[in-house]
Scaffold this motif. Sequence first.
Motif, PDB file in Angstrom:
ATOM      1  N   ARG A 383       0.820  -1.215   0.000  1.00  0.00           N
ATOM      2  CA  ARG A 383       0.000   0.000   0.000  1.00  0.00           C
ATOM      3  C   ARG A 383       0.857   1.270   0.000  1.00  0.00           C
ATOM      4  NH1 ARG A 383      -5.428  -0.981   1.491  1.00  0.00           N
ATOM      5  NH2 ARG A 383      -5.803  -3.138   2.117  1.00  0.00           N
ATOM      6  N   ALA A 384       1.979   1.248   0.705  1.00  0.00           N
ATOM      7  CA  ALA A 384       2.784   2.459   0.856  1.00  0.00           C
ATOM      8  C   ALA A 384       3.858   2.604  -0.215  1.00  0.00           C
ATOM      9  CB  ALA A 384       3.445   2.478   2.239  1.00  0.00           C
ATOM     10  N   GLU A 385       4.317   1.493  -0.786  1.00  0.00           N
ATOM     11  CA  GLU A 385       5.444   1.527  -1.705  1.00  0.00           C
ATOM     12  C   GLU A 385       5.164   0.866  -3.052  1.00  0.00           C
ATOM     13  OE1 GLU A 385       8.693   1.073   1.971  1.00  0.00           O
ATOM     14  OE2 GLU A 385       8.441  -0.522   0.493  1.00  0.00           O
ATOM     15  N   ALA A 386       3.913   0.497  -3.322  1.00  0.00           N
ATOM     16  CA  ALA A 386       3.583  -0.224  -4.552  1.00  0.00           C
ATOM     17  C   ALA A 386       4.448  -1.482  -4.700  1.00  0.00           C
ATOM     18  CB  ALA A 386       3.727   0.680  -5.773  1.00  0.00           C
ATOM     19  N   PHE A 387       4.699  -2.141  -3.584  1.00  0.00           N
ATOM     20  CA  PHE A 387       5.564  -3.321  -3.599  1.00  0.00           C
ATOM     21  C   PHE A 387       4.921  -4.489  -4.326  1.00  0.00           C
ATOM     22  CE2 PHE A 387       7.653  -6.952  -1.347  1.00  0.00           C
ATOM     23  CZ  PHE A 387       8.936  -6.695  -1.795  1.00  0.00           C
ATOM     24  N   ASP A 388       3.603  -4.440  -4.539  1.00  0.00           N
ATOM     25  CA  ASP A 388       2.955  -5.515  -5.270  1.00  0.00           C
ATOM     26  C   ASP A 388       3.461  -5.605  -6.715  1.00  0.00           C
ATOM     27  OD1 ASP A 388       1.795  -2.980  -5.414  1.00  0.00           O
ATOM     28  OD2 ASP A 388      -0.066  -3.776  -6.241  1.00  0.00           O
ATOM     29  N   LEU A 389       3.928  -4.482  -7.286  1.00  0.00           N
ATOM     30  CA  LEU A 389       4.479  -4.526  -8.639  1.00  0.00           C
ATOM     31  C   LEU A 389       5.776  -5.330  -8.674  1.00  0.00           C
ATOM     32  CD1 LEU A 389       3.879  -0.799  -9.698  1.00  0.00           C
ATOM     33  CD2 LEU A 389       2.379  -2.790 -10.006  1.00  0.00           C
ATOM     34  N   VAL A 390       6.587  -5.176  -7.649  1.00  0.00           N
ATOM     35  CA  VAL A 390       7.819  -5.977  -7.557  1.00  0.00           C
ATOM     36  C   VAL A 390       7.474  -7.453  -7.424  1.00  0.00           C
ATOM     37  CG1 VAL A 390       9.921  -6.342  -6.220  1.00  0.00           C
ATOM     38  CG2 VAL A 390       9.031  -4.031  -6.531  1.00  0.00           C
ATOM     39  N   LEU A 391       6.504  -7.775  -6.590  1.00  0.00           N
ATOM     40  CA  LEU A 391       6.111  -9.168  -6.390  1.00  0.00           C
ATOM     41  C   LEU A 391       5.511  -9.760  -7.661  1.00  0.00           C
ATOM     42  CD1 LEU A 391       4.477  -8.889  -2.845  1.00  0.00           C
ATOM     43  CD2 LEU A 391       6.812  -9.554  -3.420  1.00  0.00           C
ATOM     44  N   GLN A 392       4.711  -8.990  -8.374  1.00  0.00           N
ATOM     45  CA  GLN A 392       4.097  -9.501  -9.607  1.00  0.00           C
ATOM     46  C   GLN A 392       5.150  -9.754 -10.681  1.00  0.00           C
ATOM     47  OE1 GLN A 392       0.922  -6.897 -10.847  1.00  0.00           O
ATOM     48  NE2 GLN A 392      -0.122  -7.026  -8.863  1.00  0.00           N
ATOM     49  N   THR A 393       6.140  -8.869 -10.779  1.00  0.00           N
ATOM     50  CA  THR A 393       7.215  -9.081 -11.758  1.00  0.00           C
ATOM     51  C   THR A 393       7.994 -10.350 -11.443  1.00  0.00           C
ATOM     52  OG1 THR A 393       7.431  -6.684 -12.079  1.00  0.00           O
ATOM     53  CG2 THR A 393       9.270  -8.064 -12.782  1.00  0.00           C
ATOM     54  N   ALA A 394       8.325 -10.552 -10.185  1.00  0.00           N
ATOM     55  CA  ALA A 394       9.041 -11.764  -9.794  1.00  0.00           C
ATOM     56  C   ALA A 394       8.190 -13.008 -10.029  1.00  0.00           C
ATOM     57  CB  ALA A 394       9.459 -11.674  -8.331  1.00  0.00           C
ATOM     58  N   ALA A 395       6.879 -12.913  -9.753  1.00  0.00           N
ATOM     59  CA  ALA A 395       6.005 -14.066  -9.975  1.00  0.00           C
ATOM     60  C   ALA A 395       5.931 -14.425 -11.457  1.00  0.00           C
ATOM     61  CB  ALA A 395       4.610 -13.763  -9.428  1.00  0.00           C
ATOM     62  N   ALA A 396       5.891 -13.408 -12.330  1.00  0.00           N
ATOM     63  CA  ALA A 396       5.868 -13.689 -13.766  1.00  0.00           C
ATOM     64  C   ALA A 396       7.160 -14.360 -14.219  1.00  0.00           C
ATOM     65  CB  ALA A 396       5.634 -12.389 -14.540  1.00  0.00           C
ATOM     66  N   GLN A 397       8.286 -13.934 -13.688  1.00  0.00           N
ATOM     67  CA  GLN A 397       9.554 -14.564 -14.037  1.00  0.00           C
ATOM     68  C   GLN A 397       9.613 -16.006 -13.536  1.00  0.00           C
ATOM     69  OE1 GLN A 397      12.010 -13.403 -15.919  1.00  0.00           O
ATOM     70  NE2 GLN A 397      10.930 -11.486 -16.304  1.00  0.00           N
ATOM     71  N   ASN A 398       9.129 -16.228 -12.334  1.00  0.00           N
ATOM     72  CA  ASN A 398       9.114 -17.590 -11.807  1.00  0.00           C
ATOM     73  C   ASN A 398       8.223 -18.496 -12.645  1.00  0.00           C
ATOM     74  OD1 ASN A 398      10.803 -16.888  -9.654  1.00  0.00           O
ATOM     75  ND2 ASN A 398       9.083 -16.332  -8.339  1.00  0.00           N
ATOM     76  N   GLN A 399       7.095 -17.968 -13.102  1.00  0.00           N
ATOM     77  CA  GLN A 399       6.196 -18.772 -13.917  1.00  0.00           C
ATOM     78  C   GLN A 399       6.802 -19.081 -15.279  1.00  0.00           C
ATOM     79  OE1 GLN A 399       2.423 -16.916 -14.624  1.00  0.00           O
ATOM     80  NE2 GLN A 399       1.470 -18.764 -15.440  1.00  0.00           N
ATOM     81  N   SER A 400       7.511 -18.116 -15.850  1.00  0.00           N
ATOM     82  CA  SER A 400       8.101 -18.345 -17.176  1.00  0.00           C
ATOM     83  C   SER A 400       9.234 -19.357 -17.129  1.00  0.00           C
ATOM     84  CB  SER A 400       8.605 -17.013 -17.752  1.00  0.00           C
ATOM     85  OG  SER A 400       9.656 -16.488 -16.952  1.00  0.00           O
ATOM     86  N   GLN A 401       9.985 -19.384 -16.035  1.00  0.00           N
ATOM     87  CA  GLN A 401      11.093 -20.317 -15.944  1.00  0.00           C
ATOM     88  C   GLN A 401      10.702 -21.640 -15.285  1.00  0.00           C
ATOM     89  OE1 GLN A 401      13.980 -18.143 -13.682  1.00  0.00           O
ATOM     90  NE2 GLN A 401      13.049 -18.600 -11.697  1.00  0.00           N
ATOM     91  N   GLY A 402       9.513 -21.680 -14.659  1.00  0.00           N
ATOM     92  CA  GLY A 402       9.004 -22.926 -14.135  1.00  0.00           C
ATOM     93  C   GLY A 402       9.529 -23.325 -12.773  1.00  0.00           C
ATOM     94  N   TRP A 403      10.230 -22.451 -12.081  1.00  0.00           N
ATOM     95  CA  TRP A 403      10.720 -22.771 -10.749  1.00  0.00           C
ATOM     96  C   TRP A 403      10.949 -21.469  -9.991  1.00  0.00           C
ATOM     97  CZ3 TRP A 403      15.978 -21.383  -9.701  1.00  0.00           C
ATOM     98  CH2 TRP A 403      16.690 -20.958 -10.828  1.00  0.00           C
ATOM     99  N   ILE A 404      11.091 -21.587  -8.676  1.00  0.00           N
ATOM    100  CA  ILE A 404      11.231 -20.424  -7.805  1.00  0.00           C
ATOM    101  C   ILE A 404      12.712 -20.144  -7.584  1.00  0.00           C
ATOM    102  CG2 ILE A 404      10.575 -19.369  -5.621  1.00  0.00           C
ATOM    103  CD1 ILE A 404       8.226 -20.108  -7.357  1.00  0.00           C
ATOM    104  N   HIS A 405      13.170 -18.994  -8.041  1.00  0.00           N
ATOM    105  CA  HIS A 405      14.557 -18.609  -7.856  1.00  0.00           C
ATOM    106  C   HIS A 405      14.817 -18.314  -6.381  1.00  0.00           C
ATOM    107  CE1 HIS A 405      18.334 -16.410  -8.269  1.00  0.00           C
ATOM    108  NE2 HIS A 405      18.393 -16.801  -9.540  1.00  0.00           N
ATOM    109  N   ALA A 406      15.934 -18.800  -5.854  1.00  0.00           N
ATOM    110  CA  ALA A 406      16.254 -18.560  -4.447  1.00  0.00           C
ATOM    111  C   ALA A 406      16.453 -17.077  -4.146  1.00  0.00           C
ATOM    112  CB  ALA A 406      17.513 -19.339  -4.054  1.00  0.00           C
ATOM    113  N   GLY A 407      16.751 -16.290  -5.189  1.00  0.00           N
ATOM    114  CA  GLY A 407      16.970 -14.867  -4.972  1.00  0.00           C
ATOM    115  C   GLY A 407      15.712 -14.085  -4.667  1.00  0.00           C
ATOM    116  N   VAL A 408      14.520 -14.726  -4.728  1.00  0.00           N
ATOM    117  CA  VAL A 408      13.304 -13.979  -4.398  1.00  0.00           C
ATOM    118  C   VAL A 408      13.307 -13.550  -2.937  1.00  0.00           C
ATOM    119  CG1 VAL A 408      11.936 -15.131  -6.183  1.00  0.00           C
ATOM    120  CG2 VAL A 408      12.056 -16.115  -3.887  1.00  0.00           C
ATOM    121  N   ASP A 409      14.060 -14.244  -2.095  1.00  0.00           N
ATOM    122  CA  ASP A 409      14.136 -13.828  -0.689  1.00  0.00           C
ATOM    123  C   ASP A 409      14.704 -12.428  -0.557  1.00  0.00           C
ATOM    124  OD1 ASP A 409      13.140 -16.280   0.134  1.00  0.00           O
ATOM    125  OD2 ASP A 409      15.127 -17.179   0.249  1.00  0.00           O
ATOM    126  N   ASP A 410      15.608 -12.050  -1.470  1.00  0.00           N
ATOM    127  CA  ASP A 410      16.245 -10.741  -1.385  1.00  0.00           C
ATOM    128  C   ASP A 410      15.420  -9.642  -2.039  1.00  0.00           C
ATOM    129  OD1 ASP A 410      18.828 -11.435  -0.080  1.00  0.00           O
ATOM    130  OD2 ASP A 410      19.023 -12.698  -1.842  1.00  0.00           O
TER     131      ASP A 410
END
Length: 443
Positions: A383-410
Motif C-alpha cells: 500500500r505504501a510503496e507499490a511493492f505488489d508490482l515488484v512481487l508480480q514481476t518476480a512471480a511472472a519470471q518464476n512462472q516463465s522459468q518454471g521454478w522459484i529462484h532462491a533470490g526472491v528472498d532478497d
Amino acid sequence: MTDGPGSTPDMPSGWAAEQPPPYGGAAGAPGSSWASPGAGAPQGANPSTPPPPPSAPHPYAPAPYAPYAGGQYGYRAPDAPRPGIIPLRPLTLGDILDGTIKLIRSNPKATLGLSAIVAAVTGIPAAIGQAISFGSLGDLMADPYAADAVNVPVAGVAAQYIGAIISYVMTFLGTTILTGVLTRVLGRAVFGGRITVGEAWRLARSRVPALFGLVLLQALILLLPLLALVAVLVSLAAANAFDGTGSTGVGVAVLVVLLFFLAYIPYLLFFYTRLSLSAPAVVLEGRGVTDAMSRSWRLVKGDSWRVLGILLLTAILAAIISSVLAIPFTFGGSLIGMLSGGTAAGTAIAALLLAVGQVIASMITYPFQAGVAGLLYADRRMRAEAFDLVLQTAAAQNQSQGWIHAGVDDLWHPSYAAGTGPGSGPHQGTPPYGPYGPYGPQA
C-alpha cells in the motif's frame, strides 16, 4: 468521385452488388441474397440496383463494455496473480487470515513442527511447577482443617512461580528464534515456494542477535511506565503517604493505580501498534534494531487504526484457539494432580497432560500470530510503496522459468520497492542482486 473501375457513386468499393435486407425486411425482397465482396451478381439480378440503406440497429444489441460497476454484465478487471499464499495486491483482512492458514498448511514441518518443539521445551518447567502445586493442593484437600498459618503449602506455590519464571525466560528465547525462522518461511511462501527448516534457519541465523535486541528494547519501551509506577508507589509508601485514617490510604493507592492504567492503556496500544512490524523488517530487510523500529513506525503511519484492529483481532482469536485446545488437558491434569495426593506417578501424569495441552495450543498460535504479522507487513509495503508490482514481476519470471529462484528472498530488500533506489531512504547499502533484482535486466 470514384475509387476505381467498377465502383459506383452509390456503393463503396469492395461491397457486393446484393446486400442483405434491413432488419424486419420480407424474405425474397430485392437485395435479399448474400454475396462475397468482389463476387459477381447472381443470374437475373440487376447489377445497377442500388444497395438498400443501412439497417437500423437491433433493439437488443449488446452495448459496449463499460467500466465495472458491480453489474451482472459489466467489465471486471482481471484478478491479481496468486502464485503463493496471498494475491499480489493490497490485502484485506480475509486475505491475511486466509494466507496465514495457507502458510501453515503448505509448510507444516517448518511451522507446526518447529512450533511444537519450541512449545514443548519452553513449557516443561511451568508444567512441572503446576503439577507440584496441584499435588500440594491435594494434600490440603485431604485435610482441610490443617490449613493454618504453619501448614500452608508454600512449597507448591514456590514451585509454580519458579517454573513459570523459567518458562517465561525460555519462551522469550524460543519465540524470538521462532519468529525469525517463520518470517523466512513466509517470505518464500508469498512467491509459492517452500523452504525447509534447515534452510530457513541458515537464512535467519544471522538476524537472531538483532531480534533479541529488538525484543528487549520493545519490552523496555512498553514496560517502562509500569516500572515508573512501581518506583512511585514504593517512594510514597516509604514516605508514609498511605498511612491515613481508616481506608483513606488504601483509597489513595487505588486511585493512583486506576489513573495510571487509564493513561497506560493508550500508551501501550499506540507503541505496540507502531512497532509491530519491526521483526519482519529485521529478518527480511536485514535492518538493525533502531532502524527496524523506525521502519515499522513509517509503514504503520497513516493506517494505525486498521493495523491495531487486525492485531487485536489476531490476539483475541489466538487466545480463543489456545483456550479451546488447552482446556481439556488443563482440566485433566489439574484433576489428576489434586486427586493423586502428591504421589510421584500422579505428579508425572499431571505434568505430562499440562505440557501436552500447552504444546498443542502453542503449535497453532505461534505460527498464526507470526503469519499475521508478516502478511500485515507485506500489505503495508504494497500500500505504501507499490511493492505488489515488484512481487508480480518476480512471480511472472518464476512462472516463465518454471521454478522459484532462491533470490526472491532478497526482493524484500527496500531498494527494490517503487520509488526507491540503491542507497536511497534510511536503509543504507545496495540491493544484493544489483538494481535489477535476481533475474537481471529485463527487456
